[in-house]
Design a protein around this motif. Sequence first.
Motif, PDB file in Angstrom:
ATOM      1  N   ILE A  12     -17.507 -23.174  33.817  1.00  0.00           N
ATOM      2  CA  ILE A  12     -18.763 -22.430  33.236  1.00  0.00           C
ATOM      3  C   ILE A  12     -18.876 -21.834  31.815  1.00  0.00           C
ATOM      4  O   ILE A  12     -19.536 -22.291  31.074  1.00  0.00           O
ATOM      5  N   LEU A  13     -17.603 -21.079  31.929  1.00  0.00           N
ATOM      6  CA  LEU A  13     -17.878 -20.465  30.692  1.00  0.00           C
ATOM      7  C   LEU A  13     -17.476 -21.620  29.399  1.00  0.00           C
ATOM      8  O   LEU A  13     -17.879 -21.651  28.305  1.00  0.00           O
ATOM      9  N   ALA A  14     -16.308 -22.354  29.824  1.00  0.00           N
ATOM     10  CA  ALA A  14     -16.241 -23.526  28.852  1.00  0.00           C
ATOM     11  C   ALA A  14     -17.234 -24.452  28.300  1.00  0.00           C
ATOM     12  O   ALA A  14     -17.743 -24.953  27.337  1.00  0.00           O
ATOM     13  N   GLN A  15     -18.020 -24.918  29.480  1.00  0.00           N
ATOM     14  CA  GLN A  15     -19.149 -25.667  29.156  1.00  0.00           C
ATOM     15  C   GLN A  15     -20.276 -24.960  28.567  1.00  0.00           C
ATOM     16  O   GLN A  15     -20.949 -25.425  27.748  1.00  0.00           O
ATOM     17  N   ALA A  16     -20.443 -23.777  28.738  1.00  0.00           N
ATOM     18  CA  ALA A  16     -21.506 -22.793  28.085  1.00  0.00           C
ATOM     19  C   ALA A  16     -20.911 -22.716  26.416  1.00  0.00           C
ATOM     20  O   ALA A  16     -22.134 -22.909  25.740  1.00  0.00           O
ATOM     21  N   ARG A  17     -19.904 -22.714  26.204  1.00  0.00           N
ATOM     22  CA  ARG A  17     -19.541 -22.750  24.797  1.00  0.00           C
ATOM     23  C   ARG A  17     -19.962 -23.932  24.127  1.00  0.00           C
ATOM     24  O   ARG A  17     -20.248 -23.882  23.124  1.00  0.00           O
ATOM     25  N   GLY A  23     -26.215 -26.024  20.336  1.00  0.00           N
ATOM     26  CA  GLY A  23     -27.762 -25.367  20.095  1.00  0.00           C
ATOM     27  C   GLY A  23     -28.562 -25.204  21.166  1.00  0.00           C
ATOM     28  O   GLY A  23     -29.869 -25.382  21.155  1.00  0.00           O
ATOM     29  N   ILE A  24     -28.173 -25.448  22.393  1.00  0.00           N
ATOM     30  CA  ILE A  24     -28.794 -25.505  23.364  1.00  0.00           C
ATOM     31  C   ILE A  24     -29.372 -24.087  23.985  1.00  0.00           C
ATOM     32  O   ILE A  24     -28.438 -23.283  23.738  1.00  0.00           O
ATOM     33  N   ASP A  30     -27.718 -22.851  31.996  1.00  0.00           N
ATOM     34  CA  ASP A  30     -27.702 -24.098  32.107  1.00  0.00           C
ATOM     35  C   ASP A  30     -26.339 -24.769  32.666  1.00  0.00           C
ATOM     36  O   ASP A  30     -26.301 -25.481  33.691  1.00  0.00           O
ATOM     37  N   ALA A  31     -25.154 -24.095  32.075  1.00  0.00           N
ATOM     38  CA  ALA A  31     -23.746 -24.509  32.810  1.00  0.00           C
ATOM     39  C   ALA A  31     -23.849 -24.252  33.944  1.00  0.00           C
ATOM     40  O   ALA A  31     -23.394 -24.943  34.918  1.00  0.00           O
ATOM     41  N   LEU A  75     -33.057 -29.763  31.375  1.00  0.00           N
ATOM     42  CA  LEU A  75     -32.271 -29.515  32.625  1.00  0.00           C
ATOM     43  C   LEU A  75     -32.912 -29.922  33.737  1.00  0.00           C
ATOM     44  O   LEU A  75     -32.380 -30.188  34.775  1.00  0.00           O
ATOM     45  N   GLN A  76     -34.410 -29.601  34.017  1.00  0.00           N
ATOM     46  CA  GLN A  76     -34.896 -29.747  35.112  1.00  0.00           C
ATOM     47  C   GLN A  76     -35.189 -31.259  35.557  1.00  0.00           C
ATOM     48  O   GLN A  76     -35.162 -31.567  36.679  1.00  0.00           O
TER      49      GLN A  76
END
Length: 282
Positions: A12-17, A23-24, A30-31, A75-76
Amino acid sequence: MNTDALTPRALILAQARRFEAAGIPDPLTDAAALLAHVTGKHALSLRLDTDSRLSAAALHEYETLCRRRLDREPLQWILGTQSFMGYDFEVCMDVLIPRPETELLAEHAIARLQDLPAPRVLDLCCGSGCIAVSVALALPGAPVTGSDLSAEALAVAARNAMRLGAQVRFVRSDLFTDIDSGPFDLIVSNPPYIPSAVCETLQEEVRREPMMALDGGPDGLYFYRRIAKEAPSHLTSGGRLLMETGHDQHAAVAALLAENGFREIHPLYDYAGIPRITEAVC
Ligand code: GLN
């Protein structure tokens, strides 16, 4: 291979980065939501999970969904649902994603109808059906009609009503043009209200949503003008109109309603103190 990199928290942390770099707007939320979707586990517990490992299949699916989000797909749409009034509504590219602030409109509609026996309700521009379905579920004896110009949106709304067990009659209509039932005790509407020029400046995800659900014409008031004029012949005497309005539109909408003989015109505020709804009596 460092298998610690495959724990839910690390993924999750890697995807969030990655999301943040692209710019999301809410990268971590979301991750985590996408991994929750893949695993069927709760987002918060995944964010704290430094023990378990994901299967290769789950990793592959997560990567696929994250790529769609990186491409700024809302996302939805990827999750396929949006929660509204505690219910999960199917959403897709044919409907506006229900906004949390619109729950206030549904709550007020339900509150106004609570004490009436079998009130007749119309949700104009119903989109996904979130308001009509929520009202019908809260007031099982009330005949509820939902209308929209988009046949595609009505198909989604009908599926939502069916899946959630709500009795709603859906009608394809350009505002009141094909509304043959009534008169209604309450008309509720979240019409398109964003001025056309502003539509082009909206966040990338919002611009992917159906423009016909957002674009309120040059001044954003096109639908309010028509509704103010046509609603009185579809309301009972003493019937109410409740409409979501843009943050700076209440005064203009109130003036349109006054011109058309409505009374008791007033705004209803959200928890941030913004006038979100204009209410009036016929
Ligand atoms: N509130 C929506 C948005 O922020 C607009 C909804 C509408 O036009 N009815 O995009």
